[in-house]
Design a protein around this motif. Structure first.
Motif, PDB file in Angstrom:
ATOM      1  N   VAL C 140     -17.676 -10.039 -27.198  1.00 53.90           N
ATOM      2  CA  VAL C 140     -16.271  -9.618 -27.211  1.00 53.90           C
ATOM      3  C   VAL C 140     -15.423 -10.683 -26.532  1.00 53.90           C
ATOM      4  O   VAL C 140     -15.897 -11.398 -25.644  1.00 53.90           O
ATOM      5  N   GLN C 141     -14.185 -10.775 -26.950  1.00 55.43           N
ATOM      6  CA  GLN C 141     -13.336 -11.896 -26.527  1.00 55.43           C
ATOM      7  C   GLN C 141     -12.193 -11.419 -25.634  1.00 55.43           C
ATOM      8  O   GLN C 141     -11.380 -10.585 -26.050  1.00 55.43           O
ATOM      9  N   PRO C 142     -12.120 -11.958 -24.421  1.00 59.89           N
ATOM     10  CA  PRO C 142     -11.048 -11.536 -23.516  1.00 59.89           C
ATOM     11  C   PRO C 142      -9.666 -11.755 -24.117  1.00 59.89           C
ATOM     12  O   PRO C 142      -9.396 -12.808 -24.717  1.00 59.89           O
ATOM     13  N   ALA C 143      -8.833 -10.758 -23.972  1.00 57.80           N
ATOM     14  CA  ALA C 143      -7.492 -10.836 -24.552  1.00 57.80           C
ATOM     15  C   ALA C 143      -6.414 -10.374 -23.590  1.00 57.80           C
ATOM     16  O   ALA C 143      -5.245 -10.614 -23.846  1.00 57.80           O
ATOM     17  N   ALA C 144      -6.791  -9.713 -22.513  1.00 57.99           N
ATOM     18  CA  ALA C 144      -5.779  -9.238 -21.574  1.00 57.99           C
ATOM     19  C   ALA C 144      -6.390  -9.010 -20.199  1.00 57.99           C
ATOM     20  O   ALA C 144      -7.601  -8.850 -20.049  1.00 57.99           O
ATOM     21  N   VAL C 145      -5.508  -9.022 -19.208  1.00 57.21           N
ATOM     22  CA  VAL C 145      -5.821  -8.596 -17.842  1.00 57.21           C
ATOM     23  C   VAL C 145      -4.903  -7.421 -17.562  1.00 57.21           C
ATOM     24  O   VAL C 145      -3.725  -7.457 -17.941  1.00 57.21           O
ATOM     25  N   SER C 146      -5.448  -6.383 -16.956  1.00 55.09           N
ATOM     26  CA  SER C 146      -4.606  -5.240 -16.602  1.00 55.09           C
ATOM     27  C   SER C 146      -4.718  -4.973 -15.109  1.00 55.09           C
ATOM     28  O   SER C 146      -5.827  -4.845 -14.580  1.00 55.09           O
ATOM     29  N   ILE C 147      -3.582  -4.906 -14.450  1.00 53.09           N
ATOM     30  CA  ILE C 147      -3.555  -4.572 -13.028  1.00 53.09           C
ATOM     31  C   ILE C 147      -2.637  -3.378 -12.814  1.00 53.09           C
ATOM     32  O   ILE C 147      -1.769  -3.098 -13.639  1.00 53.09           O
ATOM     33  N   THR C 148      -2.848  -2.669 -11.707  1.00 52.08           N
ATOM     34  CA  THR C 148      -2.080  -1.463 -11.432  1.00 52.08           C
ATOM     35  C   THR C 148      -1.234  -1.685 -10.177  1.00 52.08           C
ATOM     36  O   THR C 148      -1.747  -2.133  -9.154  1.00 52.08           O
ATOM     37  N   GLN C 149       0.040  -1.356 -10.325  1.00 55.18           N
ATOM     38  CA  GLN C 149       1.005  -1.606  -9.245  1.00 55.18           C
ATOM     39  C   GLN C 149       1.788  -0.341  -8.998  1.00 55.18           C
ATOM     40  O   GLN C 149       2.534   0.083  -9.881  1.00 55.18           O
ATOM     41  N   ALA C 150       1.704   0.354  -7.867  1.00 51.95           N
ATOM     42  CA  ALA C 150       0.765   0.146  -6.799  1.00 51.95           C
ATOM     43  C   ALA C 150      -0.645   0.452  -7.303  1.00 51.95           C
ATOM     44  O   ALA C 150      -0.817   1.241  -8.231  1.00 51.95           O
ATOM     45  N   SER C 151      -1.637  -0.135  -6.642  1.00 57.89           N
ATOM     46  CA  SER C 151      -3.018   0.033  -7.087  1.00 57.89           C
ATOM     47  C   SER C 151      -3.493   1.459  -6.856  1.00 57.89           C
ATOM     48  O   SER C 151      -2.856   2.233  -6.132  1.00 57.89           O
ATOM     49  N   GLU C 152      -4.627   1.789  -7.463  1.00 54.24           N
ATOM     50  CA  GLU C 152      -5.184   3.131  -7.341  1.00 54.24           C
ATOM     51  C   GLU C 152      -5.658   3.417  -5.914  1.00 54.24           C
ATOM     52  O   GLU C 152      -6.000   4.560  -5.597  1.00 54.24           O
ATOM     53  N   LEU C 153      -5.720   2.401  -5.060  1.00 52.74           N
ATOM     54  CA  LEU C 153      -6.059   2.637  -3.659  1.00 52.74           C
ATOM     55  C   LEU C 153      -4.830   2.498  -2.759  1.00 52.74           C
ATOM     56  O   LEU C 153      -4.946   2.280  -1.549  1.00 52.74           O
ATOM     57  N   GLY C 154      -3.650   2.625  -3.373  1.00 46.72           N
ATOM     58  CA  GLY C 154      -2.425   2.730  -2.588  1.00 46.72           C
ATOM     59  C   GLY C 154      -1.911   1.428  -2.020  1.00 46.72           C
ATOM     60  O   GLY C 154      -1.061   1.443  -1.119  1.00 46.72           O
ATOM     61  N   THR C 155      -2.382   0.326  -2.567  1.00 51.38           N
ATOM     62  CA  THR C 155      -1.921  -0.967  -2.072  1.00 51.38           C
ATOM     63  C   THR C 155      -1.042  -1.640  -3.120  1.00 51.38           C
ATOM     64  O   THR C 155      -1.105  -1.297  -4.298  1.00 51.38           O
ATOM     65  N   ALA C 156      -0.258  -2.600  -2.669  1.00 55.20           N
ATOM     66  CA  ALA C 156       0.690  -3.263  -3.576  1.00 55.20           C
ATOM     67  C   ALA C 156       0.332  -4.743  -3.718  1.00 55.20           C
ATOM     68  O   ALA C 156       0.017  -5.413  -2.728  1.00 55.20           O
ATOM     69  N   TYR C 157       0.366  -5.225  -4.935  1.00 59.67           N
ATOM     70  CA  TYR C 157       0.253  -6.672  -5.162  1.00 59.67           C
ATOM     71  C   TYR C 157       1.562  -7.329  -4.747  1.00 59.67           C
ATOM     72  O   TYR C 157       2.650  -6.866  -5.129  1.00 59.67           O
ATOM     73  N   ARG C 158       1.477  -8.429  -4.011  1.00 57.87           N
ATOM     74  CA  ARG C 158       2.663  -9.225  -3.728  1.00 57.87           C
ATOM     75  C   ARG C 158       3.008 -10.037  -4.973  1.00 57.87           C
ATOM     76  O   ARG C 158       2.127 -10.323  -5.793  1.00 57.87           O
ATOM     77  N   PRO C 159       4.268 -10.434  -5.095  1.00 58.63           N
ATOM     78  CA  PRO C 159       4.650 -11.234  -6.266  1.00 58.63           C
ATOM     79  C   PRO C 159       3.723 -12.433  -6.473  1.00 58.63           C
ATOM     80  O   PRO C 159       3.344 -12.745  -7.604  1.00 58.63           O
ATOM     81  N   GLU C 160       3.316 -13.089  -5.402  1.00 56.81           N
ATOM     82  CA  GLU C 160       2.478 -14.284  -5.568  1.00 56.81           C
ATOM     83  C   GLU C 160       1.063 -13.906  -6.027  1.00 56.81           C
ATOM     84  O   GLU C 160       0.402 -14.682  -6.713  1.00 56.81           O
ATOM     85  N   ASP C 161       0.584 -12.703  -5.665  1.00 62.19           N
ATOM     86  CA  ASP C 161      -0.713 -12.236  -6.176  1.00 62.19           C
ATOM     87  C   ASP C 161      -0.646 -12.087  -7.701  1.00 62.19           C
ATOM     88  O   ASP C 161      -1.545 -12.494  -8.430  1.00 62.19           O
ATOM     89  N   VAL C 162       0.422 -11.446  -8.128  1.00 58.59           N
ATOM     90  CA  VAL C 162       0.589 -11.235  -9.567  1.00 58.59           C
ATOM     91  C   VAL C 162       0.704 -12.577 -10.275  1.00 58.59           C
ATOM     92  O   VAL C 162       0.098 -12.800 -11.334  1.00 58.59           O
ATOM     93  N   ALA C 163       1.433 -13.474  -9.683  1.00 57.60           N
ATOM     94  CA  ALA C 163       1.662 -14.775 -10.313  1.00 57.60           C
ATOM     95  C   ALA C 163       0.354 -15.552 -10.477  1.00 57.60           C
ATOM     96  O   ALA C 163       0.150 -16.236 -11.490  1.00 57.60           O
ATOM     97  N   ARG C 164      -0.521 -15.447  -9.479  1.00 51.43           N
ATOM     98  CA  ARG C 164      -1.789 -16.170  -9.609  1.00 51.43           C
ATOM     99  C   ARG C 164      -2.656 -15.587 -10.724  1.00 51.43           C
ATOM    100  O   ARG C 164      -3.285 -16.306 -11.495  1.00 51.43           O
ATOM    101  N   LEU C 165      -2.664 -14.258 -10.812  1.00 50.98           N
ATOM    102  CA  LEU C 165      -3.419 -13.622 -11.893  1.00 50.98           C
ATOM    103  C   LEU C 165      -2.813 -13.974 -13.254  1.00 50.98           C
ATOM    104  O   LEU C 165      -3.528 -14.250 -14.222  1.00 50.98           O
ATOM    105  N   ALA C 166      -1.504 -13.972 -13.307  1.00 52.62           N
ATOM    106  CA  ALA C 166      -0.820 -14.293 -14.571  1.00 52.62           C
ATOM    107  C   ALA C 166      -1.134 -15.720 -15.006  1.00 52.62           C
ATOM    108  O   ALA C 166      -1.382 -15.992 -16.188  1.00 52.62           O
ATOM    109  N   ALA C 167      -1.135 -16.626 -14.052  1.00 55.78           N
ATOM    110  CA  ALA C 167      -1.402 -18.025 -14.397  1.00 55.78           C
ATOM    111  C   ALA C 167      -2.811 -18.173 -14.972  1.00 55.78           C
ATOM    112  O   ALA C 167      -3.026 -18.892 -15.961  1.00 55.78           O
TER     113      ALA C 167
END
Lengths: 350, 350, 350, 350
Positions: C140-167
């Motif tokens: 199977v071929q990767p086509a997407a990354v999915s993250i949850t904001q706020a996460s299911e454990l009640g934490t928040a990604y900082r903008p720079e966290d999201v940006a690194r994953l996006a890159a």
């Protein structure tokens, strides 16, 4: 992927082997006149009886052309669209079938569980089952366990290993599927009866492979409980896997079992792999219990072997320096002698 | 379904025939030593070039084992899960594939359009396209037209018939698929070049069958526009139709085309069918333009034939008194002579 | 699952809350006379503009009724049937949607990657991408990354966290999906602009939830790049998620954003959760960065709380002694005071 | 599709209507404090009992948001992926759900059967069943019949019509599904008990609609045999149709039945439609037995009505000159008076 120029010795895969003479003769013998299409021919009709003899219990058996189709159709018969199948991360159904079990079942998920040397650990299965929210509509529901015999890392489950997994599965209503693409190799290594590591140990449905061990394209889905056949036949048809000229696949499977080539071919390939593993010494990553050898050579030693004309695939990322070598039923003797010599010669001093 | 006891002459299906000697020889010739698995072998590699020569244009061609799989994978490549495929009610994809196109595409629907003698009528297609709410999310969206050559009622589309359907399809962005399970029979009957009723007439993708005409199990999906290949290869893999020992299917297809057996076998089967049709006189339901004959015999005459040892399937409900008779490439000459004699003898006085 | 008798304080879920008055008023205001069905109404028509203002960039936005449907339809639009989606094991799409992304996409798989406190680690994503056999039809071929904001454990990604994953995602052609069922809570906690942790950080498609934060049933799938909308609308329809009376879902979303209740409700729920977390002291498992609190209480202390009338769900197997507590926008003040007092009182001496 | 400028009277659809006051009050009444999520709330819990009273037999009932989802989830529960569903070509599941039943079931096909005035003919069903090759793996297998009450052409099945269809279906093991998007209109027209045209006549599963008749978005899937519920609940979840705040959908359904608005609203809409039909005279295409009117006006007369401010959809291709007009529960009285006057005024002399 074509081998590099200069490759003289091919240890890429047992799928690269030819068809053994007994099976070619079986094809020729079946090639005479009229036979009813779509499986209502005398060869296909004999399959249940011949495989029942082979396994020592009454089975229902259906010829298939590929292992991926055999696994996926079998699992789709056992598992609903919202089902989960426990398997090892190395499982062919996880790594090499491009999501076929999910496609055939209409959505089922693989749930990966660890285990040393490619074998699913009973403890890991027990823990996964214990923690699963059975009956919760928010979560996919486990419906089967799938194990591979011999495993994708060239190791064999002992009958008692299988039995423990089966007991855990059956305890929660899950079925046990075995991917037996190399069942012949495992049974030959174990020196047991084919029934000992399958139905006697609790396997419900088996993908019984012959292609890698000398056939042209012949696998059988074997149900040890005829009640499980269920919708299998209509699923096979709508997946385009009901063969109009079924006699030719069936004839291969009959000859595979009846002439004993299943064992002869497996024994030879296993022995060749054993010699390679012995020559590899400390580079060996997993016990050699079938016809595959997994080596941690380091990049330079691995590439040195390739430069000498040995062809094989990397195991994992190229930079890891690991290799998989597979011995086929028709592997030339000199390939193995040459490889063993090369491995011995390049063994680092210690 | 096994033939009744006493059946001596088999006109059930061309799927009941054996494999012709040239293709058995091709299998034997391919059976030598190592070949890279999963299609990276020299036989499969030659398929594009050989079929490009055959069709007179550059094609991409992929070996498959069954016609159902060839049709369904081809259509799934052309049509989204919410797509509609226009076809004739008699189409194999509608009557004989248990929903395979829907399964492979993840939901596409067949939209049935009429036509005399098993051939889709351009007028019916034009009307369906004109009335369809394209772009309306409430309704499945037409994406392909599929026609069968020769048709399931034994008739052949002329090049200009195909061209008219293609023009209608292409005018709204639909692709034209041809189920060529019996393409050899149609081309031989028409006396045209294989390209004339396919790409030159506007066919985009072809299921090119050899199994019914002398192969063991070999079909090719042929793309006349390489841009349409798209996701075909990954779809084929996850459907379990990528053959590990692809060389054997490819070798059959190469020999089928290169030795000329495609035409020789089709010509013989067509001629036998023509003779049966001629003997049937007014009982004939459809022109005989391939290797199938469709007869309106009445129940008593039909059963009288069966009592004389002729085996064939009913056409429609048994009470309708109709029959389908298929001549195979290896049909014994005497079967046909006997059938013609019986048909002539039982022709009702008028 | 109904709460035990005697439960007086409900910390089960923010889905148990009522609808806030502003949104009830919006429903009443929308309830006047004729409006074209299926989304061609003035409320739905305004959604793009209002959410474009909210996010500070041009968006396309579509109302949905459930978060599961929003996530699954969004992902199915981004990912083929043989696609893989990287996500955290705790992701709602993995643990709580019963395989919906697989169902909607026709087969896509989730590939689980680790990360502390419920947040996907860039390093884990980088490694997974680096080792993946892109272009290999067997996998199977990767086509997407999915993250949850706020996460299911009640934490928040900082903008720079999201940006690194996006890159990382964009570097290999993968899209970044954000499950924003609690986006309001995360944005409020972070004190940033809604665009800062979404499109400015590289999110391609967002499931923007309002239901947990005061709506009756209203989510929006928000495309930050209109080219990605693709087949979304027809997928939504055939999944039964195109609302005939779309105005009511749209009216909730408009009021949610325009009245500022998104922030007011989130701020209150966050603050209540913060107080609970502070009272929990060392029992706290994860930083409280939204409206959820995760505690390691031990079985006896947990059950003591329940005996005092506090209702909440276990986190993991009951024997683990862990708990999840969720503060809702309409949580009575005294519930939280009582819980904090109880937590403080039962804090073990150390 | 937005109405043309100048449209003053809207007869497009009953989906364009507002929510009736009793249901808005029910929503407000339900909007108080805590309620367990995902259907374990008191409103959803009462649904079985209240609908059991309504239908006069024990039922299991599940709230849904859209009719498409209700139909598709219900049918997927009854029909395997290779199943066929007999229905009328005009059926909403065929014309207006973009293949949703196929998607939800993982492949099931609709098999279209004719019938005058939008009602499936028992004779056509009998013939289709008699000729079907049950048990043949090459062909999809009939598993259900679906009829719409009132039909998509505004006519109602009498109890004896339903009973004949049910007898035919049940005789071959098929289930009978009823799309009751406008069940209230049909029952009101027939003057019968809701049970008379449903379970007493043999309906197994019903999609019971309220949205078109005054609700905001509320349908119920009603099982008259609890053994048929089967996998329904897990199918609903993985389709994203399990509502977290289920109380609001349930509250609408409870009020719809308990306050009698189901009948009051339907009676008014039916009477308005009856008046329109009466005014239309010979232009009327189908008996008016619910709240829809189908007219053959000719293009010029139809466009003249539009020029006078009457809004409605074409029936079939625009050039056909036909129209569908729907009266809603909240249709202004003057709309209908104006339309009747216009129809009478424009009636051609004869």
């Amino acid at each position: 992927m074509a081998p590099a120029t200069g490759t003289r010795y091919h240890f890429f895969s047992d799928n690269t082997a030819s068809v053994c003479p007994e099976l070619m003769q079986a094809l020729a013998a079946a090639n005479s006149g009229f036979a009813v299409a779509y499986g209502d021919d005398p060869w296909t009709a004999r399959l249940d009886a011949v495989l029942s003899d082979f396994f020592g219990t009454r089975v229902r058996a259906f010829p298939m052309i590929t292992g991926t189709a055999a696994n996926a159709t079998a699992l789709a018969t056992l598992v609903p669209p919202w089902g989960a199948v426990f398997c090892h991360p190395e499982a062919h159904i996880n790594r090499d079938e491009c999501g076929a079990p999910t496609f055939f079942s209409g959505g089922a998920q693989l749930s990966l569980l660890p285990g040393a040397h490619g074998r699913l650990e009973p403890a890991a299965l027990a823990e996964a089952i214990a923690g699963w929210p059975f009956g919760d509509v928010h979560v996919v529901q486990p419906a089967a366990v799938s194990i591979t015999q011999a495993s994708e890392l060239g190791t064999a489950y002992r009958p008692e290993d299988v039995a423990r997994l089966a007991a855990l599965a059956h305890g929660r209503g899950l079925k046990l599927h075995m991917d037996g693409a190399r069942l012949a190799n495992a049974v030959t290594f174990l020196g047991c009866h084919p029934g000992d590591v399958t139905w006697r140990a609790g396997v419900d449905v088996l993908s019984f492979g012959a292609t890698k061990n000398g056939a042209m394209g012949a696998e059988a889905v074997v149900f040890f409980d005829s009640a499980l056949v269920g919708d299998f036949e209509i699923r096979r048809k709508r997946a385009g896997h009901l063969l109009s000229k079924s006699r030719y696949a069936a004839a291969q499977l009959l000859a595979y079992v009846e002439t004993g080539v299943w064992q002869r071919n497996a024994a030879r390939a296993n022995e060749l792999a054993r010699r390679i593993g012995a020559a590899a010494g400390k580079a060996l990553l997993h016990p050699v219990e079938a016809n595959e050898v997994f080596l941690d050579l380091g990049v330079s030693r691995r590439e040195a072997l390739r430069a000498q004309g040995f062809g094989f695939y990397d195991l994992g990322p190229p930079t890891l320096g690991r290799a998989r070598m597979v011995a086929s039923w028709d592997q030339p003797e000199q390939d193995v002698s040459a490889l063993c010599a090369a491995l011995t010669a390049t063994t680092p001093h210690q």
